[in-house]
Scaffold this motif. Structure first.
Motif, short mmCIF file in Angstrom:
data_model
loop_
_atom_site.label_atom_id
_atom_site.label_comp_id
_atom_site.label_asym_id
_atom_site.label_seq_id
_atom_site.Cartn_x
_atom_site.Cartn_y
_atom_site.Cartn_z
N PHE A 5 -62.30 80.59 20.28
CA PHE A 5 -63.87 80.77 19.71
C PHE A 5 -64.04 82.29 20.03
O PHE A 5 -64.60 82.98 19.18
CB PHE A 5 -64.61 79.98 20.87
N LEU A 6 -63.62 82.74 20.81
CA LEU A 6 -63.79 84.49 21.13
C LEU A 6 -63.10 85.14 20.02
O LEU A 6 -63.51 86.38 19.75
CB LEU A 6 -63.41 84.83 22.51
N ALA A 7 -62.07 84.61 19.36
CA ALA A 7 -61.32 85.45 18.30
C ALA A 7 -61.99 85.43 16.95
O ALA A 7 -61.97 86.46 16.29
CB ALA A 7 -59.97 84.76 18.27
N GLU A 8 -63.08 84.70 16.85
CA GLU A 8 -64.00 84.81 15.63
C GLU A 8 -65.01 85.92 15.66
O GLU A 8 -65.67 86.18 16.81
CB GLU A 8 -64.63 83.67 15.30
N VAL A 9 -65.17 86.61 14.74
CA VAL A 9 -66.03 87.91 14.67
C VAL A 9 -67.09 87.34 14.30
O VAL A 9 -67.40 86.53 13.13
CB VAL A 9 -65.45 88.78 13.65
N GLY B 164 -73.53 94.21 4.43
CA GLY B 164 -73.49 95.62 4.82
C GLY B 164 -72.17 96.06 5.41
O GLY B 164 -71.09 95.24 5.39
N GLU B 165 -71.89 97.34 5.41
CA GLU B 165 -70.60 97.97 6.11
C GLU B 165 -70.72 98.19 7.47
O GLU B 165 -71.62 98.66 7.92
CB GLU B 165 -70.39 99.19 5.29
N ALA B 166 -69.66 97.94 8.19
CA ALA B 166 -69.60 98.20 9.62
C ALA B 166 -69.44 99.53 9.75
O ALA B 166 -68.99 100.45 9.01
CB ALA B 166 -68.32 97.44 10.13
N PRO B 167 -70.29 100.27 10.94
CA PRO B 167 -70.18 101.72 11.15
C PRO B 167 -68.54 101.91 11.79
O PRO B 167 -67.96 101.17 12.08
CB PRO B 167 -71.11 101.77 12.18
N PRO B 168 -68.26 103.23 11.83
CA PRO B 168 -67.13 103.59 12.35
C PRO B 168 -67.04 103.23 13.80
O PRO B 168 -67.86 103.32 14.46
CB PRO B 168 -67.07 105.11 11.97
N GLY B 169 -65.83 102.65 14.10
CA GLY B 169 -65.61 102.14 15.59
C GLY B 169 -66.17 100.98 15.75
O GLY B 169 -66.14 100.72 16.98
N ALA B 170 -66.53 100.07 14.96
CA ALA B 170 -66.94 98.87 15.33
C ALA B 170 -66.01 97.77 15.53
O ALA B 170 -66.21 97.24 16.81
CB ALA B 170 -67.78 98.21 13.79
N GLU B 171 -64.76 98.10 15.31
CA GLU B 171 -63.61 97.22 15.69
C GLU B 171 -63.45 97.48 17.23
O GLU B 171 -63.29 96.46 17.95
CB GLU B 171 -62.36 97.57 15.06
N ARG B 172 -63.80 98.61 17.77
CA ARG B 172 -63.55 98.87 19.04
C ARG B 172 -64.73 98.06 19.93
O ARG B 172 -64.54 97.54 21.02
CB ARG B 172 -63.73 100.33 19.49
N GLY C 174 -66.79 93.69 23.20
CA GLY C 174 -67.41 92.40 23.27
C GLY C 174 -66.61 91.09 23.65
O GLY C 174 -67.12 90.28 24.47
N ARG C 175 -65.35 91.02 22.96
CA ARG C 175 -64.53 89.94 23.27
C ARG C 175 -64.04 89.88 24.59
O ARG C 175 -63.93 89.04 25.30
CB ARG C 175 -63.29 89.85 22.15
N VAL D 154 -65.39 90.94 27.14
CA VAL D 154 -66.61 90.42 28.26
C VAL D 154 -66.83 89.25 28.08
O VAL D 154 -66.97 88.68 29.02
CB VAL D 154 -67.81 91.60 27.71
N MET D 155 -66.75 88.55 26.83
CA MET D 155 -67.13 87.27 26.60
C MET D 155 -66.00 86.31 27.38
O MET D 155 -66.12 85.50 27.93
CB MET D 155 -67.00 87.04 25.15
N TRP D 156 -64.63 86.96 27.30
CA TRP D 156 -63.59 86.37 27.87
C TRP D 156 -63.74 86.45 29.38
O TRP D 156 -63.54 85.27 30.19
CB TRP D 156 -62.04 87.05 27.50
N GLY D 157 -64.09 87.33 30.06
CA GLY D 157 -64.30 87.72 31.33
C GLY D 157 -65.48 86.80 31.96
O GLY D 157 -65.35 86.27 33.02
N VAL D 158 -66.44 86.55 31.33
CA VAL D 158 -67.76 85.74 31.55
C VAL D 158 -67.16 84.26 31.57
O VAL D 158 -67.54 83.45 32.57
CB VAL D 158 -68.78 86.18 30.52
N THR D 159 -66.42 83.74 30.55
CA THR D 159 -65.88 82.68 30.48
C THR D 159 -64.94 82.12 31.47
O THR D 159 -64.95 81.18 32.37
CB THR D 159 -65.06 82.43 28.99
N PHE D 160 -64.08 83.25 32.12
CA PHE D 160 -63.31 83.05 33.11
C PHE D 160 -64.18 82.73 34.49
O PHE D 160 -63.82 81.77 35.29
CB PHE D 160 -62.27 84.16 33.46
N LEU D 161 -65.26 83.62 34.51
CA LEU D 161 -65.91 83.53 35.85
C LEU D 161 -66.78 81.98 35.79
O LEU D 161 -66.99 81.56 36.83
CB LEU D 161 -67.08 84.77 35.74
N CYS D 162 -67.03 81.65 34.50
CA CYS D 162 -67.73 80.31 34.48
C CYS D 162 -66.66 79.27 34.90
O CYS D 162 -67.22 78.23 35.79
CB CYS D 162 -68.30 79.99 32.95
N VAL D 163 -65.50 79.20 34.56
CA VAL D 163 -64.50 78.31 34.98
C VAL D 163 -64.17 78.51 36.50
O VAL D 163 -64.38 77.27 36.97
CB VAL D 163 -63.22 78.61 34.13
#
Length: 94
Positions: free
Chosen positions: A11-15, A21-29, A34-35, A37-46
């Motif tokens: 689920f987190l692998a989905e963008v 529109g066009e993503a700004p420079p550095g958007a991939e980082r 964000g991924r 952080v979401m993974w860490g929060v999911t781990f904390l929930c488990v």
């Protein structure tokens, strides 16, 4: 638990779709952070569910299970909010 982590990471692998529109420079980082952080929060929930489950077993032995049920409900609500965060933001922006 392996299935839960696999589902969470797929689920987190989905963008998230932020519209046209066009993503700004550095958007991939930024999305990578964000991924993580979401993974860490999911781990904390488990881990939180495992902790609440252990406390529920102990409370059941002492006849104090009512308080743990409230904590489980709050944890479930938190997981619902975390899991639907991109959907909520998308609905507010769209």
């Amino acid at each position: 638990m392996h299935d839960l982590l696999h589902t969470a990471t797929s689920f987190l692998a989905e963008v998230p779709d932020f519209g046209g529109g066009e993503a700004p420079p550095g958007a991939e980082r930024l999305l990578k952070v964000g991924r993580w952080v979401m993974w860490g929060v999911t781990f904390l929930c488990v881990v939180g569910f495992l902790f609440i489950g252990a406390k529920m077993v102990n409370a059941h032995r002492h006849g104090e299970l009512e308080d743990q049920g409230k904590k489980l409900g709050i944890a479930l609500f938190g997981v619902f909010i975390i899991g639907s965060a991109t959907g909520i933001v998308g609905a507010l922006l769209g």
